[in-house]
Design a protein around this motif. Structure first.
Motif, PDB file in Angstrom:
ATOM      1  N   TYR A   1      11.563  41.523  66.384  1.00  0.00           N
ATOM      2  CA  TYR A   1      10.553  42.321  65.685  1.00  0.00           C
ATOM      3  C   TYR A   1       9.151  41.914  66.119  1.00  0.00           C
ATOM      4  N   GLU A   2       8.469  42.835  66.777  1.00  0.00           N
ATOM      5  CA  GLU A   2       7.120  42.560  67.280  1.00  0.00           C
ATOM      6  C   GLU A   2       6.089  42.490  66.169  1.00  0.00           C
ATOM      7  N   PHE A   3       6.390  43.023  64.995  1.00  0.00           N
ATOM      8  CA  PHE A   3       5.414  42.995  63.906  1.00  0.00           C
ATOM      9  C   PHE A   3       5.297  41.615  63.268  1.00  0.00           C
ATOM     10  N   LEU A   4       6.193  40.681  63.596  1.00  0.00           N
ATOM     11  CA  LEU A   4       6.076  39.306  63.111  1.00  0.00           C
ATOM     12  C   LEU A   4       5.113  38.546  64.031  1.00  0.00           C
ATOM     13  N   ASP A   5       4.148  37.861  63.434  1.00  0.00           N
ATOM     14  CA  ASP A   5       3.102  37.172  64.190  1.00  0.00           C
ATOM     15  C   ASP A   5       3.603  35.807  64.643  1.00  0.00           C
TER      16      ASP A   5
ATOM     17  N   SER B   1      -0.168  42.755  61.414  1.00  0.00           N
ATOM     18  CA  SER B   1      -1.049  43.740  60.795  1.00  0.00           C
ATOM     19  C   SER B   1      -1.371  43.338  59.364  1.00  0.00           C
ATOM     20  N   LYS B   2      -2.581  43.672  58.924  1.00  0.00           N
ATOM     21  CA  LYS B   2      -2.991  43.439  57.541  1.00  0.00           C
ATOM     22  C   LYS B   2      -2.990  44.736  56.725  1.00  0.00           C
ATOM     23  N   GLU B   3      -2.402  45.802  57.282  1.00  0.00           N
ATOM     24  CA  GLU B   3      -2.362  47.086  56.598  1.00  0.00           C
ATOM     25  C   GLU B   3      -1.221  47.122  55.588  1.00  0.00           C
ATOM     26  N   CYS B   4      -1.471  47.762  54.456  1.00  0.00           N
ATOM     27  CA  CYS B   4      -0.467  47.824  53.394  1.00  0.00           C
ATOM     28  C   CYS B   4       0.773  48.605  53.839  1.00  0.00           C
ATOM     29  N   ASP B   5       0.569  49.729  54.530  1.00  0.00           N
ATOM     30  CA  ASP B   5       1.711  50.522  54.996  1.00  0.00           C
ATOM     31  C   ASP B   5       2.604  49.712  55.923  1.00  0.00           C
ATOM     32  N   ASP B   6       1.996  48.847  56.731  1.00  0.00           N
ATOM     33  CA  ASP B   6       2.787  48.018  57.642  1.00  0.00           C
ATOM     34  C   ASP B   6       3.577  46.952  56.889  1.00  0.00           C
ATOM     35  N   LEU B   7       3.018  46.454  55.783  1.00  0.00           N
ATOM     36  CA  LEU B   7       3.771  45.529  54.940  1.00  0.00           C
ATOM     37  C   LEU B   7       5.020  46.209  54.407  1.00  0.00           C
ATOM     38  N   TYR B   8       4.860  47.402  53.831  1.00  0.00           N
ATOM     39  CA  TYR B   8       6.007  48.128  53.285  1.00  0.00           C
ATOM     40  C   TYR B   8       7.050  48.405  54.360  1.00  0.00           C
ATOM     41  N   GLN B   9       6.599  48.847  55.529  1.00  0.00           N
ATOM     42  CA  GLN B   9       7.525  49.166  56.608  1.00  0.00           C
ATOM     43  C   GLN B   9       8.252  47.915  57.111  1.00  0.00           C
ATOM     44  N   SER B  10       7.541  46.808  57.233  1.00  0.00           N
ATOM     45  CA  SER B  10       8.152  45.561  57.696  1.00  0.00           C
ATOM     46  C   SER B  10       9.219  45.087  56.715  1.00  0.00           C
ATOM     47  N   LEU B  11       8.934  45.191  55.428  1.00  0.00           N
ATOM     48  CA  LEU B  11       9.919  44.800  54.417  1.00  0.00           C
ATOM     49  C   LEU B  11      11.180  45.654  54.523  1.00  0.00           C
ATOM     50  N   GLU B  12      10.998  46.958  54.685  1.00  0.00           N
ATOM     51  CA  GLU B  12      12.152  47.850  54.769  1.00  0.00           C
ATOM     52  C   GLU B  12      12.994  47.547  56.009  1.00  0.00           C
ATOM     53  N   ILE B  13      12.346  47.287  57.132  1.00  0.00           N
ATOM     54  CA  ILE B  13      13.081  46.989  58.365  1.00  0.00           C
ATOM     55  C   ILE B  13      13.854  45.675  58.236  1.00  0.00           C
ATOM     56  N   LEU B  14      13.195  44.641  57.732  1.00  0.00           N
ATOM     57  CA  LEU B  14      13.859  43.346  57.612  1.00  0.00           C
ATOM     58  C   LEU B  14      15.010  43.389  56.612  1.00  0.00           C
ATOM     59  N   ASN B  15      14.883  44.203  55.575  1.00  0.00           N
ATOM     60  CA  ASN B  15      15.960  44.292  54.593  1.00  0.00           C
ATOM     61  C   ASN B  15      17.171  45.052  55.119  1.00  0.00           C
ATOM     62  N   GLN B  16      17.061  45.644  56.301  1.00  0.00           N
ATOM     63  CA  GLN B  16      18.211  46.260  56.956  1.00  0.00           C
ATOM     64  C   GLN B  16      18.862  45.314  57.970  1.00  0.00           C
ATOM     65  N   ASP B  17      18.225  44.159  58.212  1.00  0.00           N
ATOM     66  CA  ASP B  17      18.743  43.216  59.200  1.00  0.00           C
ATOM     67  C   ASP B  17      20.007  42.542  58.664  1.00  0.00           C
ATOM     68  N   GLU B  18      21.025  42.440  59.516  1.00  0.00           N
ATOM     69  CA  GLU B  18      22.316  41.925  59.068  1.00  0.00           C
ATOM     70  C   GLU B  18      22.289  40.448  58.702  1.00  0.00           C
ATOM     71  N   PHE B  19      21.266  39.714  59.156  1.00  0.00           N
ATOM     72  CA  PHE B  19      21.199  38.282  58.866  1.00  0.00           C
ATOM     73  C   PHE B  19      20.285  37.954  57.681  1.00  0.00           C
ATOM     74  N   VAL B  20      19.649  38.967  57.115  1.00  0.00           N
ATOM     75  CA  VAL B  20      18.670  38.770  56.046  1.00  0.00           C
ATOM     76  C   VAL B  20      19.270  39.142  54.696  1.00  0.00           C
ATOM     77  N   ALA B  21      19.215  38.212  53.754  1.00  0.00           N
ATOM     78  CA  ALA B  21      19.670  38.505  52.398  1.00  0.00           C
ATOM     79  C   ALA B  21      18.639  39.330  51.645  1.00  0.00           C
ATOM     80  N   ALA B  22      17.352  38.990  51.816  1.00  0.00           N
ATOM     81  CA  ALA B  22      16.278  39.745  51.167  1.00  0.00           C
ATOM     82  C   ALA B  22      14.948  39.369  51.798  1.00  0.00           C
ATOM     83  N   ALA B  23      14.122  40.376  52.040  1.00  0.00           N
ATOM     84  CA  ALA B  23      12.736  40.165  52.448  1.00  0.00           C
ATOM     85  C   ALA B  23      11.857  40.657  51.311  1.00  0.00           C
ATOM     86  N   THR B  24      10.933  39.816  50.870  1.00  0.00           N
ATOM     87  CA  THR B  24      10.174  40.119  49.657  1.00  0.00           C
ATOM     88  C   THR B  24       8.685  39.826  49.854  1.00  0.00           C
TER      89      THR B  24
END
Length: 211
Positions: free
Chosen positions: A70-74, A93-116
């Motif tokens: 994931y390129e959105f991770l710094d 990114s410091k944009e709110c929409d990018d925060l929401y989108q990053s959370l949704e993408i990570l919560n679909q990752d098979e190795f992630v229990a939860a991104a919050t």
């Protein structure tokens, strides 16, 4: 000075080697949430989120794998120190929409229990500069033990999995985290709909302890 982490409503201690004292910019939307009966405004903080991994083994390898995917991770903010199963990640990114989108993408990752997300608090007009980190946990304490079956039924109907019971307090996790905000949203719903002593989402709260 030692930095420790407080997991509400239960206390844990953990290292906090790369925590920032001041939060990043916030989103415009806030959640009204009762803490010890006091209405509190919680506003999402942009530019950072926390990931809870499904597997506690080889965490550094798993962290590296997320950066590779994931390129959105710094990567300049690669976590350092003693890893626990919950790890903070900076976003490019410091944009709110990018925060929401990053959370949704990570919560679909098979190795992630939860991104919050993390939140800034505002209570009685006093802005708290120490951010709170939401984790996937909700605790509900009944007024009477006889109310527990109804609480368990409500929890099942609202997408919660039962985890444990401690002195009548029922602990749950969200079965399917998608946005990362579900533990807080369901806790707020529980506060409104259930006649209980308290219903609370779990947070990690950095605090200061002087030697």
């Amino acid at each position: 000075m030692v930095r420790i982490l407080l997991l509400l409503p239960f206390l844990i201690l953990a290292s906090c080697s790369n925590e920032k004292e001041l939060p990043e910019p916030t989103c415009e939307v806030s959640y009204l949430y009762a803490i010890s009966g006091e209405p509190t405004s919680l506003t999402p903080i942009t530019g950072v989120l926390w990931v809870e991994f499904l597997d506690s083994e080889n965490l550094e390898t798993q962290i590296r794998s997320l950066f590779d995917r994931y390129e959105f991770l710094d990567e300049k903010l690669f976590p350092v120190g003693n890893f626990s199963i919950r790890v903070p990640f900076g976003l490019t990114s410091k944009e709110c929409d990018d925060l929401y989108q990053s959370l949704e993408i990570l919560n679909q990752d098979e190795f992630v229990a939860a991104a919050t997300p993390r939140f800034r608090l505002d209570r009685n007009g006093i802005n708290d500069q120490i951010p709170w980190t939401l984790v996937n946990g909700i605790s509900i304490h009944p007024n009477n033990e006889g109310d527990i079956p109804a609480i368990l039924e409500w929890a099942f109907d609202n997408g919660l999995d039962w985890e444990s019971s401690t002195y009548s307090t029922q602990s749950f996790v969200v079965k399917d985290v998608k946005t990362g905000f579900e533990p807080l949203e369901i806790a707020i719903k529980a506060q409104k709909e259930l006649d209980v002593s308290w219903a609370a989402a779990n947070f990690i709260v950095p605090i200061m302890r002087w030697p």
